[in-house]
Design a protein around this motif. Structure first.
Motif, mmCIF file in Angstrom:
data_model
loop_
_atom_site.group_PDB
_atom_site.id
_atom_site.type_symbol
_atom_site.label_atom_id
_atom_site.label_comp_id
_atom_site.label_asym_id
_atom_site.label_seq_id
_atom_site.Cartn_x
_atom_site.Cartn_y
_atom_site.Cartn_z
ATOM 1 N N LYS A 143 0.805 -1.231 0.000
ATOM 2 C CA LYS A 143 0.000 0.000 0.000
ATOM 3 C C LYS A 143 0.837 1.281 0.000
ATOM 4 N N HIS A 144 2.057 1.194 -0.508
ATOM 5 C CA HIS A 144 2.876 2.395 -0.693
ATOM 6 C C HIS A 144 2.649 2.869 -2.137
ATOM 7 N N TYR A 145 1.516 3.484 -2.366
ATOM 8 C CA TYR A 145 1.053 3.721 -3.727
ATOM 9 C C TYR A 145 1.888 4.746 -4.502
ATOM 10 N N LEU A 146 2.389 5.772 -3.839
ATOM 11 C CA LEU A 146 3.198 6.761 -4.553
ATOM 12 C C LEU A 146 4.531 6.163 -5.013
ATOM 13 N N ASP A 147 5.131 5.338 -4.156
ATOM 14 C CA ASP A 147 6.369 4.660 -4.558
ATOM 15 C C ASP A 147 6.093 3.666 -5.681
ATOM 16 N N ALA A 148 4.973 2.971 -5.580
ATOM 17 C CA ALA A 148 4.585 2.033 -6.636
ATOM 18 C C ALA A 148 4.368 2.766 -7.951
ATOM 19 N N TYR A 149 3.718 3.937 -7.869
ATOM 20 C CA TYR A 149 3.455 4.748 -9.064
ATOM 21 C C TYR A 149 4.773 5.126 -9.755
ATOM 22 N N ASN A 150 5.744 5.554 -8.973
ATOM 23 C CA ASN A 150 7.052 5.926 -9.515
ATOM 24 C C ASN A 150 7.686 4.767 -10.281
ATOM 25 N N HIS A 151 7.616 3.562 -9.702
ATOM 26 C CA HIS A 151 8.211 2.399 -10.357
ATOM 27 C C HIS A 151 7.435 1.996 -11.605
ATOM 28 N N VAL A 152 6.116 2.145 -11.572
ATOM 29 C CA VAL A 152 5.311 1.792 -12.742
ATOM 30 C C VAL A 152 5.600 2.730 -13.909
ATOM 31 N N VAL A 153 5.771 4.012 -13.625
ATOM 32 C CA VAL A 153 6.121 4.969 -14.686
ATOM 33 C C VAL A 153 7.438 4.551 -15.348
ATOM 34 N N HIS A 154 8.429 4.198 -14.522
ATOM 35 C CA HIS A 154 9.720 3.759 -15.060
ATOM 36 C C HIS A 154 9.579 2.435 -15.811
ATOM 37 N N ALA A 155 8.758 1.522 -15.281
ATOM 38 C CA ALA A 155 8.545 0.234 -15.952
ATOM 39 C C ALA A 155 7.929 0.446 -17.330
ATOM 40 N N LEU A 156 6.952 1.327 -17.423
ATOM 41 C CA LEU A 156 6.323 1.606 -18.715
ATOM 42 C C LEU A 156 7.311 2.248 -19.678
ATOM 43 N N HIS A 157 8.197 3.067 -19.140
ATOM 44 C CA HIS A 157 9.211 3.688 -19.997
ATOM 45 C C HIS A 157 10.149 2.617 -20.562
ATOM 46 N N HIS A 158 10.547 1.659 -19.714
ATOM 47 C CA HIS A 158 11.391 0.557 -20.206
ATOM 48 C C HIS A 158 10.627 -0.296 -21.208
ATOM 49 N N LEU A 159 9.333 -0.508 -20.968
ATOM 50 C CA LEU A 159 8.504 -1.273 -21.896
ATOM 51 C C LEU A 159 8.411 -0.549 -23.240
ATOM 52 N N ALA A 160 8.300 0.770 -23.187
ATOM 53 C CA ALA A 160 8.248 1.564 -24.409
ATOM 54 C C ALA A 160 9.567 1.466 -25.182
ATOM 55 N N ARG A 161 10.674 1.626 -24.477
ATOM 56 C CA ARG A 161 11.986 1.514 -25.127
ATOM 57 C C ARG A 161 12.171 0.120 -25.720
ATOM 58 N N LEU A 162 11.704 -0.884 -24.994
ATOM 59 C CA LEU A 162 11.798 -2.266 -25.462
ATOM 60 C C LEU A 162 11.035 -2.446 -26.771
ATOM 61 N N ALA A 163 9.832 -1.893 -26.844
ATOM 62 C CA ALA A 163 9.017 -2.008 -28.054
ATOM 63 C C ALA A 163 9.714 -1.356 -29.246
#
Length: 291
Positions: A143-163
């Protein structure tokens, strides 16, 4: 601007250590690529005491920066994507000096992006994606949602670069413009994360579900680099893997990538007895595919 800078780069071009000189000029109303400077001189040299040497110049109302970069540092940037501007500089820069067509050949290689280099970059980007996704999931579950949000933004960025890499292109600074054309599904996920009116918890919940599918569907392909290396021998210790020169750039992400691949039943752990009862060495091997 080139005439003003000519005495600076000509001195360097006359040295046998210099491989190439590029000029990158600021586009009108757009200074991000040149860090607001009117011009950037990029000089590639065979060897340098430090990886990068930087100088700033001013002439009347214009400013320029000089970047002297070793060939080893340039190759590392291109491989790891740790300097997002360098691809744009090489692609758009004007060649002022080119020893033995070094820069011309590099420009061609970037355009063609040979598959063997793509495979390694895909593996490295995938490992970073797994790291961000798994760390973000832990924060979300706690339930640390702001920290989770930060990691998800970075994960999506890596997913975008991967694509982008999977489609044979180098990720640019404006990677989301590339992804919008190449894989609009990933772009839509990013858009929903940052613009949705849902609560942050609900947004993250939906994003983790969608990301799980996108990551799972490309796991074996994106992990093919490390899997092909591991298939060269039956079992590996973690130290064997870390010391393998073909895997050195995975660095701190290697351990979590192994755990992810074990969870997906692609790699399996092997218990090796030690002198102490009930304690085993943990080795790794690629799981045999069922025929």
């Amino acid at each position: 601007m080139e005439d003003i800078l000519r005495p600076i780069y000509q001195e360097r071009a006359s040295q046998a250590n210099t491989l190439a000189v590029l000029l990158i000029e600021k586009k009108q109303n757009e200074g991000s690529a040149t860090d607001t400077f009117d011009a950037v001189l990029l000089i590639i040299v065979k060897e340098l005491e430090v990886p990068v040497s930087l100088k700033h110049y001013i002439y009347e109302n214009q400013k320029a920066s000089l970047h002297i970069v070793s060939e080893a540092q340039l190759k590392e940037w291109l491989l790891l994507g740790s300097n997002r501007k360098i691809v744009e500089w090489i692609a758009q820069g004007r060649i002022l000096f080119d020893r033995n067509e070094y820069m011309s050949n590099l420009k061609n290689e970037l355009r063609e992006f040979p598959f063997y280099k793509r495979k390694l970059k895909i593996g490295l980007e995938f490992a970073k994606l797994v790291r961000r996704y798994m760390d973000g999931k832990v924060f979300f579950d706690n339930k640390h949602y702001l920290d989770a949000y930060n990691h998800v933004v970075h994960a999506l960025h890596h997913l975008a670069r991967l694509a982008v890499i999977e489609n044979g292109f180098h990720p640019e600074i404006t990677v989301w413009n590339q992804v919008k054309q190449i894989e609009p599904e990933i772009f839509k996920l990013y858009e929903e994360l940052i613009t949705s009116d849902e609560s942050i918890e609900k947004r993250l919940e939906l994003l983790f579900l969608a990301s799980e599918f996108l990551i799972h569907s490309r796991t074996r392909f994106c992990a093919s680099h490390i899997l092909e290396i591991m298939e060269d021998q039956e079992e590996w210790t973690i130290n064997d893997l870390l010391s393998n020169p073909d895997l050195e750039h995975y660095s701190v992400d290697l351990g979590i990538l192994l755990e992810f691949l074990i969870d997906k039943n692609i790699i399996e752990e092997v218990k090796i007895e030690t002198k102490s009862p009930s304690i085993y060495h943990r080795h790794y091997m690629v799981r045999k595919k069922l025929s």
